[in-house]
Write a protein that holds these residues in place. Structure first.
Motif, PDB file in Angstrom:
ATOM      1  N   ASP A 157      -6.556   0.782  -7.262  1.00 52.92           N
ATOM      2  CA  ASP A 157      -7.337   1.508  -6.265  1.00 52.92           C
ATOM      3  C   ASP A 157      -8.811   1.172  -6.464  1.00 52.92           C
ATOM      4  O   ASP A 157      -9.422   1.623  -7.430  1.00 52.92           O
ATOM      5  CB  ASP A 157      -7.098   3.009  -6.393  1.00 52.92           C
ATOM      6  CG  ASP A 157      -7.836   3.824  -5.340  1.00 52.92           C
ATOM      7  OD1 ASP A 157      -8.132   3.283  -4.257  1.00 52.92           O
ATOM      8  OD2 ASP A 157      -8.108   5.003  -5.606  1.00 52.92           O
ATOM      9  N   ILE A 189      -2.866   0.074  -3.852  1.00 54.16           N
ATOM     10  CA  ILE A 189      -1.843  -0.972  -3.810  1.00 54.16           C
ATOM     11  C   ILE A 189      -0.876  -0.669  -4.949  1.00 54.16           C
ATOM     12  O   ILE A 189      -1.278  -0.584  -6.116  1.00 54.16           O
ATOM     13  CB  ILE A 189      -2.457  -2.375  -3.984  1.00 54.16           C
ATOM     14  CG1 ILE A 189      -3.528  -2.632  -2.923  1.00 54.16           C
ATOM     15  CG2 ILE A 189      -1.356  -3.441  -3.937  1.00 54.16           C
ATOM     16  CD1 ILE A 189      -3.032  -2.585  -1.498  1.00 54.16           C
ATOM     17  N   THR A 240      -3.890   7.044  -3.641  1.00 52.18           N
ATOM     18  CA  THR A 240      -3.256   5.926  -2.956  1.00 52.18           C
ATOM     19  C   THR A 240      -3.836   4.631  -3.484  1.00 52.18           C
ATOM     20  O   THR A 240      -4.808   4.631  -4.233  1.00 52.18           O
ATOM     21  CB  THR A 240      -3.495   5.986  -1.430  1.00 52.18           C
ATOM     22  OG1 THR A 240      -4.898   5.895  -1.190  1.00 52.18           O
ATOM     23  CG2 THR A 240      -2.932   7.235  -0.816  1.00 52.18           C
ATOM     24  N   ARG A 282       0.868  -1.176   0.000  1.00 48.95           N
ATOM     25  CA  ARG A 282       0.000   0.000   0.000  1.00 48.95           C
ATOM     26  C   ARG A 282       0.908   1.230   0.000  1.00 48.95           C
ATOM     27  O   ARG A 282       1.830   1.334   0.800  1.00 48.95           O
ATOM     28  CB  ARG A 282      -0.900   0.016   1.225  1.00 48.95           C
ATOM     29  CG  ARG A 282      -1.806   1.250   1.258  1.00 48.95           C
ATOM     30  CD  ARG A 282      -2.971   1.088   2.191  1.00 48.95           C
ATOM     31  NE  ARG A 282      -3.934   0.078   1.770  1.00 48.95           N
ATOM     32  CZ  ARG A 282      -4.818   0.230   0.788  1.00 48.95           C
ATOM     33  NH1 ARG A 282      -4.855   1.349   0.097  1.00 48.95           N
ATOM     34  NH2 ARG A 282      -5.666  -0.725   0.493  1.00 48.95           N
TER      35      ARG A 282
END
Length: 87
Positions: free
Chosen positions: A74, A58, A56, A47
């Protein structure tokens, strides 16, 4: 003339293998222009933030040929941080 590099979030179609333990392994990415790139190796997964374009998810560290880059997932959407060169 001097070029400036701007980064943009580019969503890509991603062929993914889902494992029986719930993991996801990206196999290839396809851009909107139809160019498809096979992912030769997944080097890591964690992450993390997409520092160049925001957001944000993975972050997969991947290798395509000799090039190493990041692929982000995401909530079911996949994107890359792509260079947008301006003169």
């Amino acid at each position: 003339m001097e070029q400036t590099v701007n980064w943009e979030k580019v969503y890509v179609d991603t062929l993914v293998r889902h494992t029986k333990d719930g993991g996801s392994i990206p196999l290839s990415i396809k851009f909107s222009d139809g160019k498809t790139y096979e992912i030769d190796q997944v080097l890591g997964r964690k992450r993390a933030a997409a520092s160049k374009v925001g957001g944000t998810g993975i972050r997969y560290s991947i290798r395509i040929g000799q090039h190493r880059t990041f692929l982000f997932e995401d909530e079911g959407l996949w994107f890359v941080e792509a260079k947008n060169l301006h003169v």
